[in-house]
Design a protein around this motif. Structure first.
Motif, short mmCIF file in Angstrom:
data_model
loop_
_atom_site.label_atom_id
_atom_site.label_comp_id
_atom_site.label_asym_id
_atom_site.label_seq_id
_atom_site.Cartn_x
_atom_site.Cartn_y
_atom_site.Cartn_z
N CYS A 23 11.09 28.73 -8.61
CA CYS A 23 10.87 28.39 -9.87
C CYS A 23 9.61 28.22 -9.95
O CYS A 23 9.13 27.21 -11.40
CB CYS A 23 11.77 28.37 -11.23
SG CYS A 23 12.66 29.77 -11.20
N ASP B 74 5.89 28.83 -11.60
CA ASP B 74 6.16 29.19 -12.47
C ASP B 74 6.11 28.10 -14.04
O ASP B 74 5.79 27.93 -15.15
CB ASP B 74 7.47 30.08 -13.13
CG ASP B 74 7.18 31.13 -12.15
OD1 ASP B 74 6.47 32.22 -12.20
OD2 ASP B 74 8.26 31.70 -12.47
N TRP C 93 19.26 30.87 -10.63
CA TRP C 93 17.71 31.43 -10.92
C TRP C 93 17.64 32.12 -12.03
O TRP C 93 16.86 31.91 -12.74
CB TRP C 93 17.59 32.04 -10.11
CG TRP C 93 16.11 32.97 -10.09
CD1 TRP C 93 14.78 32.08 -9.82
CD2 TRP C 93 15.19 34.06 -11.01
NE1 TRP C 93 13.68 33.17 -10.47
CE2 TRP C 93 14.25 34.68 -10.37
CE3 TRP C 93 15.99 35.54 -10.83
CZ2 TRP C 93 13.51 35.76 -11.39
CZ3 TRP C 93 15.44 36.50 -11.78
CH2 TRP C 93 14.25 36.53 -11.88
N ASN C 94 18.11 32.98 -12.97
CA ASN C 94 18.41 33.75 -13.82
C ASN C 94 17.94 32.87 -15.37
O ASN C 94 17.29 32.74 -16.27
CB ASN C 94 19.35 34.84 -14.14
CG ASN C 94 19.36 36.03 -13.74
OD1 ASN C 94 18.30 36.70 -13.31
ND2 ASN C 94 20.80 36.59 -12.48
N ARG D 270 14.96 30.53 -15.21
CA ARG D 270 14.00 31.51 -15.36
C ARG D 270 13.91 31.84 -16.46
O ARG D 270 12.78 31.80 -17.89
CB ARG D 270 14.43 32.79 -14.66
CG ARG D 270 12.61 34.55 -14.78
CD ARG D 270 11.42 33.48 -14.15
NE ARG D 270 10.64 33.84 -14.47
CZ ARG D 270 9.36 34.37 -15.84
NH1 ARG D 270 9.41 32.98 -15.74
NH2 ARG D 270 8.44 34.71 -15.99
N ASN D 271 14.93 32.45 -17.21
CA ASN D 271 15.36 32.21 -18.78
C ASN D 271 14.42 30.63 -19.55
O ASN D 271 13.81 31.15 -20.39
CB ASN D 271 16.29 32.80 -19.44
CG ASN D 271 16.93 33.58 -19.23
OD1 ASN D 271 16.08 34.98 -19.10
ND2 ASN D 271 18.24 34.40 -19.78
N VAL E 161 12.43 29.08 -18.39
CA VAL E 161 10.76 29.13 -18.58
C VAL E 161 10.35 29.87 -19.32
O VAL E 161 9.33 30.54 -19.67
CB VAL E 161 10.68 29.25 -16.82
CG1 VAL E 161 9.51 29.36 -16.14
CG2 VAL E 161 10.89 28.83 -15.94
N LYS E 162 10.71 30.74 -19.11
CA LYS E 162 10.28 31.97 -20.12
C LYS E 162 10.34 32.03 -21.50
O LYS E 162 9.59 32.37 -22.37
CB LYS E 162 11.01 33.41 -19.97
CG LYS E 162 10.21 34.85 -20.67
CD LYS E 162 11.56 35.80 -20.49
CE LYS E 162 11.42 36.30 -19.52
NZ LYS E 162 12.40 37.36 -19.61
N GLY F 154 19.54 39.45 -16.91
CA GLY F 154 19.71 38.18 -16.08
C GLY F 154 21.48 37.52 -17.05
O GLY F 154 21.99 37.38 -16.17
#
Length: 184
Positions: A31, A34, A65-66, A69-70, A72-73, A133
């Motif tokens: 990540c 990102d 990672w999920n 990633r959430n 970050v999103k 996710g």
């Protein structure tokens, strides 16, 4: 596809004794671009001294990672994401991923681990994704992740996702030596 295989009992997990910080660091590495692209600050405090668990390192990395990633999103540029690990008095390792993102409305907390659930109705349009996710995370983690999230409309109050895993002792010294010899 993973969710279908998990639900059908057809996903093979390779259970190993491992230091949970290793798949966590691998997820962070994936990540990093990102995080940089959005200008997000990442703070890590991996304070858990007892960090060995029994699990599938690939699937643990997928869980981390999920969650990352959430974060970050759903965190606006310039925001902050924190990852903390610590040991609990009950002999578990607690790993928390928190962010200063948009948070989750309290009425949606009970649904966010359902497949294809994305919180607010327009989340898919604004952020993309399928809403799988967290469903995959819940299916993979034997103990359901618990959530502590605050939401105030218009405020960047963020969310906290935590996973609790039972700790095991590290491999005995002779096992580690044999492993390193085989790897050389």
């Amino acid at each position: 596809m993973d969710l279908t295989r998990i639900s059908a009992g057809k996903l093979r997990l390779r259970e190993n004794r491992l230091n949970v910080h290793e798949p966590l660091r691998a997820a962070i590495e994936v990540c990093e671009a990102d995080l940089r692209e959005k200008g997000l600050e990442l703070a890590t405090d991996l304070a858990a001294t007892e960090s060995h668990v029994s699990g599938d390192p690939v699937r643990l990395q997928q869980i981390f990672w999920n969650l990352l990633r959430n974060a970050v999103k759903f965190t606006a540029g310039g925001g902050r994401i924190s990852i903390v690990s610590r040991n609990t008095p009950e002999g578990h390792l607690l790993l928390e991923v928190s962010d200063t993102g948009m948070g989750i409305e309290s009425q949606r907390l009970g649904k966010i681990f359902e497949a294809f659930e994305q919180g607010e109705p327009d989340i898919h349009v604004r952020f993309g994704g399928l809403g799988l996710g967290l469903a995959i995370c819940q299916a993979l983690v034997a103990a359901t992740p618990w959530i502590n999230s605050r939401f105030e409309p218009g405020a960047r109050t963020g969310a906290v996702f935590a996973v609790t895993l039972p700790v095991i002792s590290p491999a005995p010294a002779q096992d580690r030596a044999a492993f390193h010899t085989r790897q050389a």
